[in-house]
Motif scaffolding. Structure first.
Motif, PDB file in Angstrom:
ATOM      1  N   LYS A 392       0.837  -1.200   0.000  1.00  0.00           N
ATOM      2  CA  LYS A 392       0.000   0.000   0.000  1.00  0.00           C
ATOM      3  C   LYS A 392       0.876   1.255   0.000  1.00  0.00           C
ATOM      4  O   LYS A 392       1.803   1.363   0.789  1.00  0.00           O
ATOM      5  N   HIS A 393       0.526   2.170  -0.876  1.00  0.00           N
ATOM      6  CA  HIS A 393       1.306   3.400  -1.027  1.00  0.00           C
ATOM      7  C   HIS A 393       0.642   4.559  -0.305  1.00  0.00           C
ATOM      8  O   HIS A 393      -0.587   4.691  -0.313  1.00  0.00           O
ATOM      9  N   GLY A 394       1.470   5.390   0.317  1.00  0.00           N
ATOM     10  CA  GLY A 394       1.016   6.673   0.828  1.00  0.00           C
ATOM     11  C   GLY A 394       1.574   7.781  -0.038  1.00  0.00           C
ATOM     12  O   GLY A 394       2.287   7.536  -1.018  1.00  0.00           O
ATOM     13  N   MET A 395       1.301   9.017   0.326  1.00  0.00           N
ATOM     14  CA  MET A 395       1.781  10.163  -0.444  1.00  0.00           C
ATOM     15  C   MET A 395       3.271  10.394  -0.190  1.00  0.00           C
ATOM     16  O   MET A 395       3.784  10.079   0.881  1.00  0.00           O
ATOM     17  N   ALA A 396       3.968  10.917  -1.191  1.00  0.00           N
ATOM     18  CA  ALA A 396       5.398  11.204  -1.039  1.00  0.00           C
ATOM     19  C   ALA A 396       5.618  12.188   0.108  1.00  0.00           C
ATOM     20  O   ALA A 396       4.784  13.059   0.373  1.00  0.00           O
ATOM     21  N   ILE A 397       6.739  12.057   0.770  1.00  0.00           N
ATOM     22  CA  ILE A 397       7.094  12.945   1.876  1.00  0.00           C
ATOM     23  C   ILE A 397       7.303  14.368   1.344  1.00  0.00           C
ATOM     24  O   ILE A 397       8.026  14.583   0.367  1.00  0.00           O
ATOM     25  N   GLY A 398       6.672  15.354   2.000  1.00  0.00           N
ATOM     26  CA  GLY A 398       6.844  16.742   1.602  1.00  0.00           C
ATOM     27  C   GLY A 398       5.709  17.304   0.784  1.00  0.00           C
ATOM     28  O   GLY A 398       5.713  18.497   0.460  1.00  0.00           O
ATOM     29  N   VAL A 399       4.722  16.492   0.440  1.00  0.00           N
ATOM     30  CA  VAL A 399       3.609  16.968  -0.390  1.00  0.00           C
ATOM     31  C   VAL A 399       2.499  17.568   0.460  1.00  0.00           C
ATOM     32  O   VAL A 399       2.032  18.675   0.210  1.00  0.00           O
ATOM     33  N   MET A 400       2.057  16.824   1.488  1.00  0.00           N
ATOM     34  CA  MET A 400       0.962  17.281   2.333  1.00  0.00           C
ATOM     35  C   MET A 400       1.228  16.850   3.769  1.00  0.00           C
ATOM     36  O   MET A 400       1.493  15.679   4.032  1.00  0.00           O
ATOM     37  N   SER A 401       1.161  17.813   4.694  1.00  0.00           N
ATOM     38  CA  SER A 401       1.529  17.526   6.089  1.00  0.00           C
ATOM     39  C   SER A 401       0.578  16.548   6.767  1.00  0.00           C
ATOM     40  O   SER A 401       0.965  15.875   7.722  1.00  0.00           O
ATOM     41  N   LEU A 402      -0.662  16.424   6.307  1.00  0.00           N
ATOM     42  CA  LEU A 402      -1.655  15.550   6.946  1.00  0.00           C
ATOM     43  C   LEU A 402      -1.693  14.164   6.319  1.00  0.00           C
ATOM     44  O   LEU A 402      -2.608  13.386   6.617  1.00  0.00           O
ATOM     45  N   ALA A 403      -0.710  13.846   5.468  1.00  0.00           N
ATOM     46  CA  ALA A 403      -0.707  12.536   4.811  1.00  0.00           C
ATOM     47  C   ALA A 403      -0.595  11.410   5.836  1.00  0.00           C
ATOM     48  O   ALA A 403       0.089  11.530   6.858  1.00  0.00           O
ATOM     49  N   LYS A 404      -1.292  10.291   5.560  1.00  0.00           N
ATOM     50  CA  LYS A 404      -1.273   9.112   6.418  1.00  0.00           C
ATOM     51  C   LYS A 404      -0.590   7.966   5.683  1.00  0.00           C
ATOM     52  O   LYS A 404      -0.635   7.881   4.456  1.00  0.00           O
ATOM     53  N   TYR A 405       0.001   7.064   6.457  1.00  0.00           N
ATOM     54  CA  TYR A 405       0.740   5.945   5.877  1.00  0.00           C
ATOM     55  C   TYR A 405       0.301   4.637   6.516  1.00  0.00           C
ATOM     56  O   TYR A 405      -0.194   4.618   7.655  1.00  0.00           O
ATOM     57  N   THR A 406       0.490   3.539   5.790  1.00  0.00           N
ATOM     58  CA  THR A 406       0.000   2.225   6.205  1.00  0.00           C
ATOM     59  C   THR A 406       1.160   1.267   6.375  1.00  0.00           C
ATOM     60  O   THR A 406       2.098   1.254   5.566  1.00  0.00           O
ATOM     61  N   ASN A 407       1.073   0.439   7.420  1.00  0.00           N
ATOM     62  CA  ASN A 407       2.067  -0.612   7.643  1.00  0.00           C
ATOM     63  C   ASN A 407       1.698  -1.861   6.860  1.00  0.00           C
ATOM     64  O   ASN A 407       0.516  -2.207   6.725  1.00  0.00           O
ATOM     65  N   THR A 408       2.699  -2.543   6.342  1.00  0.00           N
ATOM     66  CA  THR A 408       2.531  -3.832   5.677  1.00  0.00           C
ATOM     67  C   THR A 408       3.492  -4.816   6.323  1.00  0.00           C
ATOM     68  O   THR A 408       4.674  -4.498   6.495  1.00  0.00           O
ATOM     69  N   GLU A 409       2.993  -6.012   6.701  1.00  0.00           N
ATOM     70  CA  GLU A 409       3.849  -7.022   7.342  1.00  0.00           C
ATOM     71  C   GLU A 409       4.162  -8.139   6.350  1.00  0.00           C
ATOM     72  O   GLU A 409       3.269  -8.656   5.666  1.00  0.00           O
ATOM     73  N   ILE A 410       5.418  -8.479   6.270  1.00  0.00           N
ATOM     74  CA  ILE A 410       5.896  -9.557   5.401  1.00  0.00           C
ATOM     75  C   ILE A 410       6.650 -10.553   6.278  1.00  0.00           C
ATOM     76  O   ILE A 410       7.583 -10.165   6.997  1.00  0.00           O
ATOM     77  N   GLN A 411       6.293 -11.817   6.215  1.00  0.00           N
ATOM     78  CA  GLN A 411       6.981 -12.833   7.015  1.00  0.00           C
ATOM     79  C   GLN A 411       8.065 -13.488   6.159  1.00  0.00           C
ATOM     80  O   GLN A 411       7.785 -14.181   5.177  1.00  0.00           O
ATOM     81  N   LEU A 412       9.295 -13.237   6.523  1.00  0.00           N
ATOM     82  CA  LEU A 412      10.422 -13.829   5.811  1.00  0.00           C
ATOM     83  C   LEU A 412      10.843 -15.126   6.470  1.00  0.00           C
ATOM     84  O   LEU A 412      10.919 -15.216   7.704  1.00  0.00           O
ATOM     85  N   LYS A 413      11.112 -16.115   5.638  1.00  0.00           N
ATOM     86  CA  LYS A 413      11.654 -17.387   6.121  1.00  0.00           C
ATOM     87  C   LYS A 413      13.117 -17.456   5.720  1.00  0.00           C
ATOM     88  O   LYS A 413      13.609 -16.631   4.940  1.00  0.00           O
ATOM     89  N   LYS A 414      13.780 -18.450   6.201  1.00  0.00           N
ATOM     90  CA  LYS A 414      15.190 -18.623   5.882  1.00  0.00           C
ATOM     91  C   LYS A 414      15.366 -18.762   4.369  1.00  0.00           C
ATOM     92  O   LYS A 414      14.702 -19.580   3.731  1.00  0.00           O
ATOM     93  N   GLY A 415      16.238 -17.943   3.815  1.00  0.00           N
ATOM     94  CA  GLY A 415      16.498 -17.970   2.383  1.00  0.00           C
ATOM     95  C   GLY A 415      15.683 -16.975   1.583  1.00  0.00           C
ATOM     96  O   GLY A 415      15.954 -16.776   0.395  1.00  0.00           O
ATOM     97  N   ASP A 416      14.664 -16.361   2.206  1.00  0.00           N
ATOM     98  CA  ASP A 416      13.875 -15.355   1.498  1.00  0.00           C
ATOM     99  C   ASP A 416      14.674 -14.060   1.354  1.00  0.00           C
ATOM    100  O   ASP A 416      15.573 -13.770   2.158  1.00  0.00           O
ATOM    101  N   SER A 417      14.318 -13.285   0.347  1.00  0.00           N
ATOM    102  CA  SER A 417      15.047 -12.038   0.114  1.00  0.00           C
ATOM    103  C   SER A 417      14.105 -10.976  -0.445  1.00  0.00           C
ATOM    104  O   SER A 417      13.017 -11.277  -0.949  1.00  0.00           O
ATOM    105  N   ILE A 418      14.550  -9.740  -0.359  1.00  0.00           N
ATOM    106  CA  ILE A 418      13.782  -8.599  -0.854  1.00  0.00           C
ATOM    107  C   ILE A 418      14.725  -7.661  -1.600  1.00  0.00           C
ATOM    108  O   ILE A 418      15.898  -7.479  -1.212  1.00  0.00           O
TER     109      ILE A 418
END
Length: 498
Positions: A392-418
Motif C-alpha cells: 500500500k502506497h502513501g503520499m510522497a514525503i513533503g507533499v501534504m503535512s496531513l498525509a497518512k501511511y499504512t504498515n505492511t507485514e511480510i513474514q520472511l523465512k530462511k532464504g527469502d530475500s527482498i
C-alpha cells in the motif's frame, strides 16, 4: 599597371581580410566563447562585419558609371554603420564601467538623436549630395559636410570611450580586475586605431584617398574583443573548475553519509545486505540507509528525491537525517513516516518531495514491517523466485503535512530475500527510448543463481541494465538495496544447556 591601381587592389584585399577576420571572430565569440547573439560584443562584431561589407561595396563599385546607385548605397551604408558601431562601442565601455547616464533623456540625446539625424541625412544624400556625390563617371566625391560632421561624430564617441577607460584605469575600483582589464584593453584600442591608420598613410600614399579607417578599427577590434572574450572564457573556466572541485567534495560528503555496504554487518550472520547508488550527476537525490535500531531490529531505507543535482542532494541529506533520527526514537514505519513528513512539510519552501520505502526487520522472527511513501513496489523472493509485491502506497514525503501511511507485514523465512530500488532502475532508457521496466528487472533478478550474495545480485541487475541501455546516457540516479534473510542465529547445544 599604375601605382594607383596597385594601391586600389591592395586596399580591397585588405578590406576583405578585415571583414573575414572580424567575421571569424564573431563566429568564435558565439561558438567558442558561448556568447549570445544579443551580447554587446557580439553585436559590435556583427556591426563591424556589415560595415566592412558596405565599404567593400563602395570601393568595388566606385568608378563604374553603371554602378552609381550601388556606390551611393555602399558609401551611405558605411557611414551609417560606422556611427552605429562607435555608439555601440561607447555604450559597451560605459556599461562595463557602470557609467551610463541615469536619465532616459540623456541617453536619448547622446546615443539616439545624433545617429538618427545622421542616418536621415545619409539616406537622402543621393538627392541632396549633403555628404557625398557621385559623378557620371561613377567617381565619388566627399563633400565638406562629410569631414565637418561624420569624422567629428565618430571621434567623439570613440574618444569619450577611451577617456572613460583611461579615467577608470587610474581611479577605478582596485578589486574589479575584470573591468580594469577592459579599461586597459580599451586604451590600447585607442592607441592602435590611429597608429594603424597612420601606418596606412605611410605605406600607401599620403595623398591617396584609399585610407581604410574601418581597417584600422578592425585591427583594434580584434585586439579588444579577443582579449575580453579570452579573459571571460578563462574566468568562466576557473569558476567551472572551482565548482567541479566543490562537487567532488560534495560527492565525497554524500558518499560518506551512506553506510558501508560490504561487508555491512560481518558479525550478524542472520542476514546478508548490500546496497549501491550511482548518481546521474556528480551528486544525486537518491539515498539508501540501513542501521541497527537495537540488537533485534534492523532498519532498511531507500528513497528518491524529486529533481537532480545539488538541490536534490541537500534535500536528500536533510531527509536522511530526519528518517534516521525518528526511526531510532521508535514507532512503526508508518508512524515514523508521518512524523518525518510533518517536519519536512513545515520547512519545505522549495516545494520538493521524496518518495521513501522504510522497512524494519525483526531479526529473531523474520517479520518485516514496511511502509511506503509513494515509492516503487519492492520485489520479493519468498519461494525461490522474485515477484513484484504491491504494498500500500502513501503520499510522497513533503507533499501534504496531513498525509497518512499504512504498515505492511511480510513474514520472511530462511532464504527469502527482498529487492528495493529507485525508478532509475526500471526507467533506465536505451537509445530507442525504450524503458528497462519492472519485467526486465524481475527477469534479471531471477537469472542470478539462488546462492549468490546480495552484492552479486545487485551487480547482476546493474549489468543487465548496462547491457540494455548500452551507450545511452544515464538520466536518473540508480539506487538498489537487497536483503537476504538467513534466519535466526543458531545456538550451540552447550550454550542451550546453560
Amino acid at each position: 599597371m599604375t601605382n594607383q591601381e596597385i594601391i586600389n587592389g591592395l586596399y580591397l584585399e585588405l578590406l576583405f581580410v578585415a571583414v573575414i577576420l572580424i567575421g571569424i571572430l564573431f563566429i568564435n565569440n558565439i561558438v567558442l566563447y558561448k556568447q549570445k547573439l544579443k551580447d554587446r560584443i557580439s553585436i559590435m562584431l556583427l556591426t563591424s562585419v556589415v560595415l566592412g561589407c558596405f565599404e567593400i561595396l563602395w570601393a568595388f563599385c566606385e568608378g563604374h558609371p553603371n554602378l552609381r546607385a550601388l556606390t551611393y548605397i555602399g558609401a551611405c551604408g558605411y557611414m551609417i554603420l560606422f556611427v552605429i558601431f562607435t555608439v555601440l562601442l561607447n555604450r559597451y565601455i560605459f556599461f562595463r564601467f557602470n557609467r551610463l547616464p541615469k536619465s532616459k533623456w540623456a541617453n536619448i540625446l547622446f546615443y539616439i538623436v545624433p545617429p538618427v539625424i545622421f542616418s536621415v541625412l545619409c539616406v537622402t544624400t543621393p538627392w541632396t549630395h549633403w555628404f557625398v556625390s557621385v559623378d557620371e563617371a561613377g567617381v565619388l566625391t566627399e563633400e565638406t559636410s562629410f569631414d565637418t560632421l561624420f569624422t567629428p561624430l565618430v571621434i567623439i564617441y570613440v574618444l569619450v570611450a577611451v577617456l572613460a577607460a583611461l579615467s577608470y584605469a587610474v581611479k577605478g575600483s582596485r578589486t574589479d580586475h575584470a573591468t580594469k582589464r577592459i579599461a586597459y584593453n580599451m586604451i590600447v584600442f585607442g592607441v592602435l586605431t590611429p597608429a594603424f591608420y597612420i601606418m596606412e598613410i605611410v605605406l600607401l600614399d599620403v595623398n591617396s584617398k584609399y585610407l581604410a579607417l574601418n581597417l584600422a578599427v578592425s585591427v583594434a577590434m580584434v585586439y579588444l574583443t579577443t582579449n575580453v572574450s579570452t579573459h571571460t572564457l578563462l574566468e568562466t573556466r576557473a569558476k567551472v573548475e572551482a565548482t567541479e572541485a566543490d562537487l567532488r567534495i560534495g560527492t565525497q560528503i554524500q558518499t560518506s553519509m551512506l553506510p558501508l555496504t560490504f561487508p555491512a554487518f560481518p558479525d550478524r550472520p542472520e542476514f546478508d545486505i548490500h546496497a549501491s547508488m550511482d548518481p546521474a550527476k556528480e551528486v544525486g537525490g537518491d539515498f539508501y540507509d540501513f542501521f541497527m535500531i537495537d540488537d533485534d531490529h534492523l532498519a532498511l531505507v531507500i528513497a528518491d528525491v524529486s529533481g537532480k543535482g545539488i538541490p536534490a542532494a541537500l534535500f536528500m541529506m536533510s531527509s536522511k537525517i530526519f528518517i534516521n533520527d525518528h526511526t531510532l526514537i521508535g514507532g512503526t514505519p508508518a508512524e515514523i513516516l508521518e512524523r518525518v513528513n510533518k517536519l519536512v512539510c513545515a520547512n519545505n519552501d522549495a516545494n520538493m518531495f521524496v518518495t521513501v520505502w522504510l522497512g524494519i526487520l525483526e531479526i529473531s522472527t523474520g517479520k518485516l514491517t514496511t511502509s511506503s511513501a509513494g515509492h516503487e513496489y519492492p520485489m520479493l523472493n519468498l519461494n525461490g523466485k522474485y515477484k513484484l509485491f504491491k504494498d500500500k502506497h502513501g503520499m510522497a514525503i513533503g507533499v501534504m503535512s496531513l498525509a497518512k501511511y499504512t504498515n505492511t507485514e511480510i513474514q520472511l523465512k530462511k532464504g527469502d530475500s527482498i529487492f528495493v530500488y529507485t525508478d532509475g532502475v526500471a526507467e533506465a532508457t536505451d537509445e530507442n527510448n525504450q524503458l528497462f521496466g519492472t519485467d526486465r528487472t524481475l527477469e534479471a533478478l531471477n537469472s542470478i543463481p539462488e546462492d549468490s550474495s546480495q552484492k552479486d545480485v545487485l551487480l547482476g541487475v546493474r549489468a543487465a541494465v548496462d547491457a540494455f541501455v548500452k551507450d545511452a546516457p544515464q538520466f536518473d540516479d540508480l539506487t538498489m538495496l537487497g536483503l537476504r534473510y538467513n534466519g535466526p542465529q543458531e545456538t550451540d547445544s552447550t550454550e542451550a544447556q546453560l
